[in-house]
Design a protein around this motif. Structure first.
Motif, short mmCIF file in Angstrom:
data_model
loop_
_atom_site.label_atom_id
_atom_site.label_comp_id
_atom_site.label_asym_id
_atom_site.label_seq_id
_atom_site.Cartn_x
_atom_site.Cartn_y
_atom_site.Cartn_z
N ASP A 55 4.72 -21.97 39.66
CA ASP A 55 5.00 -20.68 39.65
C ASP A 55 4.35 -19.96 40.67
O ASP A 55 4.54 -19.00 41.41
CB ASP A 55 4.75 -20.27 38.32
CG ASP A 55 5.32 -18.77 37.89
OD1 ASP A 55 6.45 -18.44 38.43
OD2 ASP A 55 4.95 -18.00 37.08
N ASP A 73 8.69 -16.38 41.59
CA ASP A 73 9.17 -15.10 42.07
C ASP A 73 7.84 -14.19 42.00
O ASP A 73 7.91 -12.91 42.54
CB ASP A 73 10.31 -14.13 41.24
CG ASP A 73 9.89 -13.87 39.96
OD1 ASP A 73 8.67 -14.04 39.62
OD2 ASP A 73 10.53 -13.41 39.22
N ILE A 74 6.65 -14.62 41.81
CA ILE A 74 5.28 -13.93 41.93
C ILE A 74 4.79 -14.62 43.44
O ILE A 74 3.72 -13.85 43.59
CB ILE A 74 4.34 -14.05 40.99
CG1 ILE A 74 4.16 -15.54 40.70
CG2 ILE A 74 4.86 -13.31 39.59
CD1 ILE A 74 2.91 -15.79 39.65
N SER A 75 5.36 -15.50 44.05
CA SER A 75 4.68 -16.03 45.23
C SER A 75 5.08 -15.42 46.37
O SER A 75 6.05 -14.88 46.77
CB SER A 75 5.09 -17.57 45.16
OG SER A 75 6.32 -17.51 45.65
N TYR A 89 8.25 -16.98 48.03
CA TYR A 89 9.61 -16.59 47.40
C TYR A 89 9.98 -15.26 48.11
O TYR A 89 10.96 -15.16 48.54
CB TYR A 89 9.44 -16.51 45.88
CG TYR A 89 10.48 -15.97 45.27
CD1 TYR A 89 11.44 -16.86 44.77
CD2 TYR A 89 11.15 -14.56 45.07
CE1 TYR A 89 12.68 -16.42 44.08
CE2 TYR A 89 12.23 -14.26 44.53
CZ TYR A 89 12.96 -15.17 44.00
OH TYR A 89 14.15 -14.93 43.38
#
Lengths: 418, 414
Positions: free
Chosen positions: B272, B277-279, B282
């Motif tokens: 993750d 979608d926090i990276s 991404y």
């Protein structure tokens, strides 16, 4: 279920489903409107752009980081059709206080974020930001194109499109790829303003906290919109026209066959029982005869669409057997009309449907979907429906079946002669 | 720790383990009977004798067990109003129903058909036709094709590379004798578990079990773990398909440690942080249009395998692979510690939300049981994972020489 529904602003309803049995809660904000071929693509892209552009976050990435910090809350935007209504939904699922460390609560913060998404997007000079829009346009274009990857879903949409034709019900939820080029920051902003002004709004919260804060946020937000005049679509009956038969060639290993039946106004309980008896359970005509006994299909089932009084039969068939399967599906419907089912078939089907009605209460997202469509279509809830299902008779089913007509056949397969 | 549900584990005198998961306020009861037998169990030793069976046998057995000599299970459940089903995964087979009424009768049906098999030449032949159609259906699904293409590039010997349903050729080899052999090995109640979640009447459950299940003699089963090299088979796989938008699956084959559950959870957190979608990765790929909403990053794991899998639709497979490899190398010595607590909370939330569904809780409990764990172990372990542990783990994973890029469709790959 204990539900309190109240009007909190012009055309805005807030429903609180009171329960403390879940560890998670849900909040969904639904903007309900009618839609045309001309504006559907804008509405569809608007859902995506709004999700990514609340003003108080630098980018969607910071927004996602906060959601994850709120113990993995989800935030999604989605579009769907409920009958002739187009519904743009912003939704979240999150942990209730009882599943969080002592003293921690995330619900009101999530409502605040959602209100920001709806009322306070990044707008510059009367337009949505080009960079965000450009990415979402490409995203939507790819999503529309990739519909073909799911042949079962594709076949159902094409079946509806071929029969309903120019009728609004045939408009695809995602919109049209060819209309994306004309959308820009300005005309999308105009569409957004229009939607906020004209949408009927259904907000539903199911969670263990008091809903007062959430209610206040959205009541204030919608009250600030000038001249709100909600218009939702009138749900029309399916058109009566000649039967459509379309066969499409595709290089598939397994053909898909979709058949549409228009049913009379016999009421949802009777038609649900009819459809379930015909092909909605694992002991129905279609399952037992067409799939199990004759091994004609891998799947073959019927479902009932109450907003259109329509029954859809879907099957996955060996390419070479499509005609045989089609004939057998029709043949089984003739048997249903003749009443060649036993009393226990009927009772078992009713029992199955009643049990489904009850289990929905323990499946919160399904319950929310059903509650929302009851509000939009102004239909009876599951409890009433279960009571009426109980009273459906053999004669009710046979007479409804006799008035039901096959109006559309769509098949997608690797056919030899085309 | 919050009380999510009331849990009790019972050892029934027959040898069957029973897990009771009481969910306050629920009207629905869900029962799932699990056999510790999945598609990967194609070689095993039973009471000293080695057996090898065709790919797809576990799934075939599941289909056939639903039907006994008199009538099929579905018709019997019809009288109770329960919704029933069954499924086979890589590592287990489950038979389940969900109902609000007539729980007792439904449980009797479940135990009756699953403990009284009937396989004949005729019914086996018929089922071969039905399952062949099921296999064909998946051949039109590019996501499925890309995923199994990737597994084929990644695993040399491990049966996880084979479709759960097997192939038309492999299922053609299945006979009633093979089904009985597998049944007698894996459907011994000593090796099975029954989980009931939602509304629970303990006395009723126990009395049905007392009545329906005779004590069985234990059988010794040893599952043979395949000798799987650390290396991959090939790094590019193409499955030609027309009439689809290409779908890619990029997998990294990883080494397995001693504690697979902890490694799975640690892997989820790290993944993750790396590509969720926090990276930053991404964000970069999304904003430049290399990936779209269809992109996902998952940990794919079982008893003796674990890999990181990145999937998506569209023609950018090579670009995605390149970006992921570059980012893995850049972060190896520059781990984004600031995202650790965030990813940990995300994982906690995702796990805790699964306790709200009768099906998800029941199924999860069965999986945890077969892995030697209690239902709440995952959320407990998440709490104990540290940033340092994650950082050290990250240094050892995502080796570019162990990655496979698979594409189904046409285009998008060199």
């Amino acid at each position: 279920m204990n539900v309190i529904r109240e009007k909190i602003a012009e055309g805005v309803y807030f429903s609180h489903i009171k329960t403390d049995k879940y560890k998670s809660g849900r909040l969904i904000v639904n903007l309900v409107s009618s839609v045309t071929k001309d504006n559907v693509t804008k509405r569809s892209i608007l859902a995506a752009v709004l999700r990514q552009s609340p003003r108080s976050f630098e980018s969607f990435s910071e927004l996602n980081i906060e959601l994850s910090s709120l113990y993995g809350a989800s935030l999604y935007s989605d579009t769907a059709k409920i009958g002739d209504n187009y519904v743009l939904t912003l939704g979240s699922s999150f942990l209730n206080d009882t599943a969080l460390p002592k003293g921690v609560s995330v619900t009101n913060r999530i409502a605040e974020i959602m209100a920001g998404v709806i009322f306070n997007p990044k707008i510059e000079n009367g337009a949505f930001k080009d960079d965000i829009l450009a990415v979402e346009k490409e995203n939507l274009r790819e999503a529309i194109m990739s519909e073909i990857n799911d042949k079962r879903r594709y076949a159902v949409r094409r079946a509806i499109e071929t029969y309903f034709g120019e009728d609004g019900y045939a408009i695809p939820t995602d919109g049209y790829a060819e209309d994306l080029d004309e959308i820009n920051g300005e005309n999308l902003y105009k569409e957004y303003k229009e939607l906020l002004k004209t949408a009927a709004v259904e907000i539903i919260y199911d969670g263990s906290l008091s809903p007062d804060e959430i209610k206040k946020l959205f009541a204030e937000g919608f009250s600030k919109i000038e001249n709100r005049a909600p218009i939702s679509a009138e749900n029309k009956a399916a058109p009566k026209k000649e039967k459509t038969v379309v066969r499409e060639k595709s290089d598939v290993k397994q053909a898909k066959e979709v058949m549409l039946f228009i049913c009379p106004n016999a009421g949802t309980p009777v038609l649900k029982v009819m459809s379930a008896l015909y092909g909605g359970t694992p002991f129905s005509f279609l399952f037992k005869e067409v799939r199990e006994k004759q091994s004609l299909c891998y799947y073959c089932s019927s479902s009932y669409v109450r907003s259109k009084n329509m029954m859809i039969v879907e099957s996955g068939v060996d390419n070479a057997k499509t005609e045989k399967a089609e004939n057998e599906i029709i043949n089984q419907f003739e048997n249903l009309k003749k009443g060649t089912f036993t009393d226990s078939d009927l009772e078992n089907t009713k029992q199955y449907l009643k049990s489904l009605c009850k289990t929905v209460e323990d499946a919160p997202s399904t319950y929310l979907d059903r509650y929302l469509s009851d509000m939009i279509l102004k239909t009876e809830g599951l409890e009433k429906e279960a009571e009426k299902i109980d009273k459906v008779t053999r004669e009710d089913v046979i007479s409804a079946a006799k008035e039901t007509t096959l109006v559309g056949i769509y098949s997608l397969g690797n056919f030899d002669n085309e | 720790m919050n009380e999510f549900f009331k849990y009790e584990k019972i050892e029934h005198k027959s040898g069957l383990k029973i897990l009771l998961l009481l969910m306050k306020g629920f009207k629905t009861s869900y029962a799932v009977l699990g056999a510790n037998y999945g598609s990967v169990d194609t070689e095993f030793i039973r009471d000293g004798k080695k057996l090898s069976v065709p790919a797809g046998t576990a799934h075939f057995l599941e289909h056939k067990l639903f039907e006994n000599e008199d009538c099929d299970a579905f018709s019997r459940y019809a009288e109770t109003g329960a919704s029933a089903n069954a499924f086979t995964s890589f590592d287990k087979t489950c038979y389940l129903f969900r109902t609000t009424d007539n729980f007792k009768k439904s449980l009797e049906i479940l135990l009756d058909f699953s403990l009284n098999p009937y396989f004949s030449e005729e019914t086996v032949a018929k089922e071969q036709g039905i399952i062949a159609e099921e296999i064909k259906m998946y051949r039109d699904n590019p996501g499925w094709q890309a995923f199994f293409g990737m597994l084929g590039g990644m695993y040399k010997n491990h049966p996880v590379k084979t479709d759960i349903a097997g192939s038309e050729e492999s299922i053609a080899k299945i006979t009633p004798k093979i089904l009985y052999d597998c049944y007698n090995a894996f459907y011994n109640v000593n090796n099975m578990v029954l989980a009931v979640s939602g509304k629970i009447d303990k006395e009723e459950i126990l009395s049905v079990c007392d009545e329906m299940i005779k004590p069985q003699k234990k059988v010794e089963i040893e599952k043979i773990s395949p000798q799987e090299p650390e290396e991959i088979v090939k790094n590019r796989v193409i499955t030609e398909m027309t009439g689809v938008i290409p779908v890619y699956a990029l997998g990294y084959k990883e080494k397995i440690g001693n504690d697979i559950l902890r490694q799975e959870l640690l892997s989820s957190i790290v993944l993750d942080m790396f590509a969720g979608d926090i990276s930053p990765l991404y964000k970069r790929m999304y904003n430049s249009g290399i990936i779209n909403d269809s992109f996902s990053a998952e940990v794919f794991s079982g008893r003796d395998y674990l890999s990181f899998v990145f999937e998506g639709e569209g023609g950018n497979a090579e670009r995605v692979a390149e970006e992921i490899e570059k980012e893995a190398s850049a972060l190896r010595n520059n781990f984004p510690k600031e995202l650790f607590e965030i990813a940990k909370r995300e994982l906690y939330g995702r796990n805790a939300r699964a306790f709200d569904g009768v099906e998800s809780l029941g199924n999860l409990s069965v999986s945890m049981y077969f892995a030697g764990h209690e239902p709440l172990d995952a959320v407990k372990i998440i709490e104990t994972i540290t940033a340092e542990e994650a950082e050290n783990y990250f240094k050892k994973i995502l080796n570019p020489n162990r990655s496979v890029l698979s594409v189904a469709g046409n285009g998008g790959i060199k």
